[in-house]
Write a protein that holds these residues in place. Sequence first.
Motif, PDB file in Angstrom:
ATOM      1  N   ASN A  88      44.100 -56.693  42.405  1.00 17.22           N
ATOM      2  CA  ASN A  88      45.528 -56.686  42.051  1.00 17.22           C
ATOM      3  C   ASN A  88      45.901 -55.447  41.250  1.00 17.22           C
ATOM      4  OD1 ASN A  88      45.985 -59.104  43.327  1.00 17.22           O
ATOM      5  ND2 ASN A  88      45.731 -60.329  41.487  1.00 17.22           N
ATOM      6  N   THR A  89      45.031 -55.061  40.333  1.00 18.55           N
ATOM      7  CA  THR A  89      45.303 -53.873  39.515  1.00 18.55           C
ATOM      8  C   THR A  89      45.364 -52.629  40.387  1.00 18.55           C
ATOM      9  OG1 THR A  89      44.213 -54.887  37.613  1.00 18.55           O
ATOM     10  CG2 THR A  89      44.475 -52.494  37.569  1.00 18.55           C
ATOM     11  N   TYR A  90      44.408 -52.483  41.316  1.00 20.76           N
ATOM     12  CA  TYR A  90      44.417 -51.318  42.201  1.00 20.76           C
ATOM     13  C   TYR A  90      45.671 -51.306  43.073  1.00 20.76           C
ATOM     14  CZ  TYR A  90      39.591 -50.113  41.016  1.00 20.76           C
ATOM     15  OH  TYR A  90      38.454 -49.740  40.369  1.00 20.76           O
ATOM     16  N   LYS A  91      46.085 -52.479  43.543  1.00 22.98           N
ATOM     17  CA  LYS A  91      47.299 -52.558  44.359  1.00 22.98           C
ATOM     18  C   LYS A  91      48.506 -52.094  43.553  1.00 22.98           C
ATOM     19  CE  LYS A  91      50.083 -55.812  47.061  1.00 22.98           C
ATOM     20  NZ  LYS A  91      51.332 -55.375  46.527  1.00 22.98           N
ATOM     21  N   ILE A  92      48.602 -52.587  42.318  1.00 23.65           N
ATOM     22  CA  ILE A  92      49.724 -52.196  41.454  1.00 23.65           C
ATOM     23  C   ILE A  92      49.674 -50.698  41.169  1.00 23.65           C
ATOM     24  CG2 ILE A  92      50.655 -52.425  39.110  1.00 23.65           C
ATOM     25  CD1 ILE A  92      49.811 -55.431  39.308  1.00 23.65           C
ATOM     26  N   LEU A  93      48.490 -50.191  40.863  1.00 25.60           N
ATOM     27  CA  LEU A  93      48.357 -48.759  40.584  1.00 25.60           C
ATOM     28  C   LEU A  93      48.713 -47.916  41.803  1.00 25.60           C
ATOM     29  CD1 LEU A  93      45.130 -48.674  38.377  1.00 25.60           C
ATOM     30  CD2 LEU A  93      47.486 -48.329  37.640  1.00 25.60           C
ATOM     31  N   ASN A  94      48.313 -48.362  42.978  1.00 25.55           N
ATOM     32  CA  ASN A  94      48.671 -47.633  44.203  1.00 25.55           C
ATOM     33  C   ASN A  94      50.174 -47.653  44.435  1.00 25.55           C
ATOM     34  OD1 ASN A  94      46.047 -46.857  44.814  1.00 25.55           O
ATOM     35  ND2 ASN A  94      45.652 -48.660  46.063  1.00 25.55           N
ATOM     36  N   ASP A  95      50.808 -48.818  44.180  1.00 29.21           N
ATOM     37  CA  ASP A  95      52.266 -48.904  44.312  1.00 29.21           C
ATOM     38  C   ASP A  95      52.957 -47.974  43.318  1.00 29.21           C
ATOM     39  OD1 ASP A  95      51.914 -50.776  46.300  1.00 29.21           O
ATOM     40  OD2 ASP A  95      52.453 -52.511  45.044  1.00 29.21           O
ATOM     41  N   LEU A  96      52.455 -47.950  42.082  1.00 32.24           N
ATOM     42  CA  LEU A  96      53.038 -47.063  41.063  1.00 32.24           C
ATOM     43  C   LEU A  96      52.838 -45.591  41.437  1.00 32.24           C
ATOM     44  CD1 LEU A  96      52.055 -48.895  37.750  1.00 32.24           C
ATOM     45  CD2 LEU A  96      54.338 -48.649  38.731  1.00 32.24           C
ATOM     46  N   GLN A  97      51.679 -45.281  42.002  1.00 33.87           N
ATOM     47  CA  GLN A  97      51.412 -43.912  42.425  1.00 33.87           C
ATOM     48  C   GLN A  97      52.372 -43.501  43.536  1.00 33.87           C
ATOM     49  OE1 GLN A  97      47.382 -43.225  43.682  1.00 33.87           O
ATOM     50  NE2 GLN A  97      47.692 -41.037  43.958  1.00 33.87           N
ATOM     51  N   ALA A  98      52.596 -44.386  44.496  1.00 36.98           N
ATOM     52  CA  ALA A  98      53.537 -44.088  45.587  1.00 36.98           C
ATOM     53  C   ALA A  98      54.949 -43.916  45.042  1.00 36.98           C
ATOM     54  CB  ALA A  98      53.506 -45.210  46.627  1.00 36.98           C
ATOM     55  N   LEU A  99      55.327 -44.760  44.099  1.00 35.38           N
ATOM     56  CA  LEU A  99      56.645 -44.660  43.476  1.00 35.38           C
ATOM     57  C   LEU A  99      56.775 -43.327  42.728  1.00 35.38           C
ATOM     58  CD1 LEU A  99      59.317 -46.124  42.825  1.00 35.38           C
ATOM     59  CD2 LEU A  99      58.191 -47.003  40.774  1.00 35.38           C
ATOM     60  N   GLU A 100      55.724 -42.935  42.043  1.00 38.08           N
ATOM     61  CA  GLU A 100      55.750 -41.666  41.306  1.00 38.08           C
ATOM     62  C   GLU A 100      55.860 -40.483  42.268  1.00 38.08           C
ATOM     63  OE1 GLU A 100      55.847 -39.499  37.734  1.00 38.08           O
ATOM     64  OE2 GLU A 100      56.162 -41.600  38.208  1.00 38.08           O
ATOM     65  N   HIS A 101      55.186 -40.558  43.413  1.00 35.03           N
ATOM     66  CA  HIS A 101      55.313 -39.500  44.428  1.00 35.03           C
ATOM     67  C   HIS A 101      56.759 -39.392  44.896  1.00 35.03           C
ATOM     68  CE1 HIS A 101      51.235 -38.077  45.119  1.00 35.03           C
ATOM     69  NE2 HIS A 101      50.811 -39.323  45.030  1.00 35.03           N
ATOM     70  N   LYS A 102      57.376 -40.542  45.166  1.00 37.87           N
ATOM     71  CA  LYS A 102      58.777 -40.537  45.603  1.00 37.87           C
ATOM     72  C   LYS A 102      59.685 -39.975  44.520  1.00 37.87           C
ATOM     73  CE  LYS A 102      58.371 -44.466  48.744  1.00 37.87           C
ATOM     74  NZ  LYS A 102      58.718 -45.881  48.948  1.00 37.87           N
ATOM     75  N   ARG A 103      59.411 -40.335  43.259  1.00 42.12           N
ATOM     76  CA  ARG A 103      60.230 -39.842  42.147  1.00 42.12           C
ATOM     77  C   ARG A 103      60.115 -38.321  42.019  1.00 42.12           C
ATOM     78  NH1 ARG A 103      60.019 -37.844  37.440  1.00 42.12           N
ATOM     79  NH2 ARG A 103      57.786 -37.918  37.308  1.00 42.12           N
ATOM     80  N   VAL A 104      58.898 -37.818  42.144  1.00 44.73           N
ATOM     81  CA  VAL A 104      58.690 -36.368  42.042  1.00 44.73           C
ATOM     82  C   VAL A 104      59.385 -35.653  43.202  1.00 44.73           C
ATOM     83  CG1 VAL A 104      56.929 -34.558  42.190  1.00 44.73           C
ATOM     84  CG2 VAL A 104      56.576 -36.504  40.684  1.00 44.73           C
ATOM     85  N   GLU A 105      59.267 -36.203  44.408  1.00 43.68           N
ATOM     86  CA  GLU A 105      59.927 -35.585  45.565  1.00 43.68           C
ATOM     87  C   GLU A 105      61.450 -35.595  45.402  1.00 43.68           C
ATOM     88  OE1 GLU A 105      58.667 -33.830  48.093  1.00 43.68           O
ATOM     89  OE2 GLU A 105      56.712 -34.073  47.128  1.00 43.68           O
ATOM     90  N   ALA A 106      62.002 -36.698  44.900  1.00 45.07           N
ATOM     91  CA  ALA A 106      63.456 -36.773  44.678  1.00 45.07           C
ATOM     92  C   ALA A 106      63.883 -35.774  43.596  1.00 45.07           C
ATOM     93  CB  ALA A 106      63.861 -38.193  44.278  1.00 45.07           C
ATOM     94  N   SER A 107      63.100 -35.670  42.541  1.00 52.22           N
ATOM     95  CA  SER A 107      63.406 -34.703  41.478  1.00 52.22           C
ATOM     96  C   SER A 107      63.343 -33.281  42.017  1.00 52.22           C
ATOM     97  CB  SER A 107      62.407 -34.844  40.320  1.00 52.22           C
ATOM     98  OG  SER A 107      62.542 -36.098  39.706  1.00 52.22           O
ATOM     99  N   LYS A 108      62.346 -33.025  42.817  1.00 50.59           N
ATOM    100  CA  LYS A 108      62.177 -31.697  43.415  1.00 50.59           C
ATOM    101  C   LYS A 108      63.384 -31.360  44.305  1.00 50.59           C
ATOM    102  CE  LYS A 108      58.978 -29.252  46.458  1.00 50.59           C
ATOM    103  NZ  LYS A 108      57.757 -29.385  47.247  1.00 50.59           N
ATOM    104  N   ALA A 109      63.812 -32.314  45.133  1.00 50.09           N
ATOM    105  CA  ALA A 109      64.964 -32.091  46.014  1.00 50.09           C
ATOM    106  C   ALA A 109      66.233 -31.852  45.191  1.00 50.09           C
ATOM    107  CB  ALA A 109      65.155 -33.283  46.947  1.00 50.09           C
ATOM    108  N   SER A 110      66.431 -32.638  44.145  1.00 51.35           N
ATOM    109  CA  SER A 110      67.610 -32.470  43.283  1.00 51.35           C
ATOM    110  C   SER A 110      67.598 -31.114  42.593  1.00 51.35           C
ATOM    111  CB  SER A 110      67.662 -33.577  42.219  1.00 51.35           C
ATOM    112  OG  SER A 110      67.835 -34.829  42.813  1.00 51.35           O
TER     113      SER A 110
END
Length: 167
Positions: A86-108
């Motif tokens: 469960n912890t790895y799943k949550i960490l992977n989800d958070l990592q994917a979310l962080e990737h999306k956040r960085v990409e959105a910040s980069k685009a902005s």
Amino acid sequence: SKKDLERARSNMNSLKKKYQSWCRNCEKYINLRNEAKNSSDDKAKAKLPKHESYLQHQVAGAIKAEKNYAQAVRDVHRLQKAHRTNTYKILNDLQALEHKRVEASKASLTLITRKHLSLCASIQTNFEQALKKINQVDARTDLDIFFSKAKRESKMSSPAPLVLEAY
């Protein structure tokens, strides 16, 4: 959950202590039995059946405690694996979310930077045009034109000529 895992660990530690207590009691009664067997004293030898009975009871308790402790260890291990998964799943989800956040910040930031660059180019063009206009200013010619136009378009009437009065 983490609480389930903590409860299971607590239960396991409690069962471990009980198991160790049963094992210490077994050792105690083994020593008492062996002393009674090896004793030359008849009183001590008379206690041998009692020690044997206590020892059998302690061994049975230790075996039962060992089984309970072993089951608790398996339960903790199972919960640890589930918690880790469960912890790895949550960490992977958070990592994917962080990737999306960085990409959105980069685009902005890219969009904002491009807009500022075009604004800078527009400002630069305006300043270049202003500089050309400033360089076109000729004080003598421009003032002569201004005053001549002002005199032509002036709405002030000419003053009447002054007459010198005699004394």
